[in-house]
Design an enzyme around this catalytic site. Structure first.
Site, PDB file in Angstrom:
ATOM      1  N   HIS A   1      -5.998  -1.513  -2.147  1.00  0.00           N
ATOM      2  CA  HIS A   1      -6.042  -0.240  -2.845  1.00  0.00           C
ATOM      3  C   HIS A   1      -7.102  -0.299  -3.917  1.00  0.00           C
ATOM      4  CE1 HIS A   1      -4.795   3.295  -5.107  1.00  0.00           C
ATOM      5  NE2 HIS A   1      -4.238   3.671  -3.971  1.00  0.00           N
TER       6      HIS A   1
ATOM      7  N   ASP B   1       0.831   3.413   2.663  1.00  0.00           N
ATOM      8  CA  ASP B   1       0.769   3.755   4.086  1.00  0.00           C
ATOM      9  C   ASP B   1       1.341   2.674   4.997  1.00  0.00           C
ATOM     10  OD1 ASP B   1      -0.496   6.244   3.755  1.00  0.00           O
ATOM     11  OD2 ASP B   1      -2.383   5.219   3.342  1.00  0.00           O
TER      12      ASP B   1
END
Ligand code: CMC
Length: 427
Positions: free
Chosen positions: A306, A363
């Protein structure tokens, strides 16, 4: 005492104000940089650049903290429902019961989509990806709602919010109905927002639809977890498109396109496809970890890493637990969940991932839950978009009410210096 930052260029010193946010984040205010020095900053991917001041969402990537309007994501996912969170994000405070009821009722007034939209939908091939269709349909809504909202007018802005929340959910599900060749469904104003999502998707005229409350509750939580994430790619897109005073639907349509990419929201579909591939190839998790580490191989472990979270993604922690709970409650035994857990374990112990702070993101587990709920994989990113809608609206509204200037980055030109034009027969 206010702080300043000193910049020295060619022996000359310039002072710039330092801004400190609520949580002590420090930023050097360079608004006057070019005027004062003639120089600009260069920051591809905006890794170090704040594009705005915002009161909506706080996240601390080092500590794994995410808060909407000051409330922790853990509390909101546990105690609030999606429309409460949407209201909080968009209007700044949690609604009382009367405000919440009114909000839900006002959304219901806008759940009928113009019938002519159906002919636009029919123009798409059935094989078209739902995200592409959703972006186009959202944009097409502009044609049926041409009046651009006066952001200064509270009532107009409120109506625009309700309209967007109502119509977007319906057209999002239509992208699936079209793909399946099902007749398009209408919102049922006697039912809740998330319950309507399931009905709009799956209810068919030939048999009664049995709603599973466990699915509705889990979906509600997933929408909350996705509802905002400050200046990510799609949100920045929505703000920058809106900064030209393009309308709300046009800005959100651009946000949908930005979200579609596999490095952003499209990762939830990519994760599931990756897990399926690993499973179909005998479940050799280590082989895929090696591939992800190989610099000559473009493969990345989808659902890992991320831009901001460098320790853990708090949303992933909640989703991982939710995945266990949902699969348990629905009695689903999914080999992909085992593969995901193995992959997470191997990656978290591996020096490559440790040294680069690559952890499972939001996700990674969401697709497994969606799959257990019977949601087709190509709709995963559409679900992300439905969840993210209140965040996009809130950020668009904030940008416009703060009267932010048009977004227009600069560049450092590295092309050819000036040269003379040669006629085609002389080239
Ligand atoms: N698998 C293998 N290596 C990775 C991965 C990954 N998933 N992610 C980053 N790296 C490596 C990358 O190769 C680079 O290595 P090196 O320093 O040796 O060149 C290093 O880690 C830093 O990567 P980066 O691409 O510079 O990091 P970034 O902050 O620009 O990108 C990211 C962040 C999310 C785009 C990236 O981690 C990624 O592509 N992840 C996979 C896609 C994904 O899961 N996206 C969903 C993000 S969360 C939800 C959302 O935003 O929608």
């Amino acid at each position: 005492m206010s702080k300043t930052a000193i910049l020295e260029i060619d022996g000359k010193k310039y002072e710039f104000p330092v801004i400190v946010g609520t949580e002590n984040e420090v930023a050097i205010d360079i608004e006057k940089l070019r005027g004062a020095t003639g120089a600009i900053t260069l920051d591809p991917g905006y890794k170090n650049s704040g594009s705005c001041k915002s009161e909506i969402t706080f996240l601390d990537g080092e500590e794994g903290i995410l808060r909407y309007r000051g409330y922790s994501i853990e509390d909101l996912a546990d105690k609030a429902d999606f429309l409460e969170v949407a209201y909080l994000l968009i209007f700044g405070e949690l609604p009382n019961q009367a405000q919440l009821d009114k909000f839900e009722n006002d959304i219901r007034k806008h759940t009928l989509v113009n019938e002519e939209m159906k002919s636009i939908l029919e123009g798409f091939p059935k094989t078209a990806h739902p995200m592409g269709v959703l972006s186009s349909l959202t944009s097409a809504l502009t044609a049926f709602n041409p009046k651009s909202v006066n952001v200064e007018n509270e009532k107009e802005m409120y109506d625009a919010v309700c309209k967007t929340m109502g119509k977007f959910l319906v057209i999002a599900t239509w992208t699936y109905r079209r793909r399946m060749g099902f007749p398009l469904n209408y919102y049922d104003n006697t039912k809740g927002y998330v319950e309507n999502f399931m009905r709009l998707m799956f209810e068919i005229p030939t048999q009664p639809y049995k709603m599973d409350q466990k699915i509705v509750d889990a979906l509600d939580k997933l929408f909350i977890l996705h509802a905002d994430h400050e200046q990510n790619c799609s949100t920045s897109t929505v703000r920058i498109v809106g900064s030209s005073h393009a309308g709300l639907f046009a800005s959100i349509s651009a946000g949908v396109s930005a979200l579609w990419g596999p490095l952003h929201g499209g990762a939830n579909q990519a994760v599931l496809e990756m897990l399926e591939e690993i499973n179909n190839n005998g479940g050799d998790v280590a082989k895929y970890v090696l591939k992800a580490k190989d610099k000559d191989d473009p493969f990345r472990l989808m659902g890992f890493g991320h831009r901001v979270y460098k320790n853990f993604d708090p949303r992933a922690t909640i989703i991982k637990k939710a995945a266990d709970d949902v699969l348990d409650a629905l009695g689903v035994d999914d080999p992909l969940l085992d593969i995901a857990k193995q992959l997470e374990k191997v990656a978290l112990e591996d020096e490559y991932f440790k040294s680069r702070n690559l952890y499972p993101n939001v996700d990674f587990y969401s697709g497994i839950i969606y799959r257990a709920m019977g949601i087709p994989v190509e709709m995963f990113t559409v679900l992300f978009a439905i969840g993210r809608l209140p965040g996009w609206i809130a950020q668009w509204k904030e940008m416009r009410t703060n009267k932010e200037p048009i977004g227009r980055p600069r560049q450092v030109y590295t092309g050819s210096p000036s040269r003379s034009f040669k006629e085609v027969n002389q080239r």
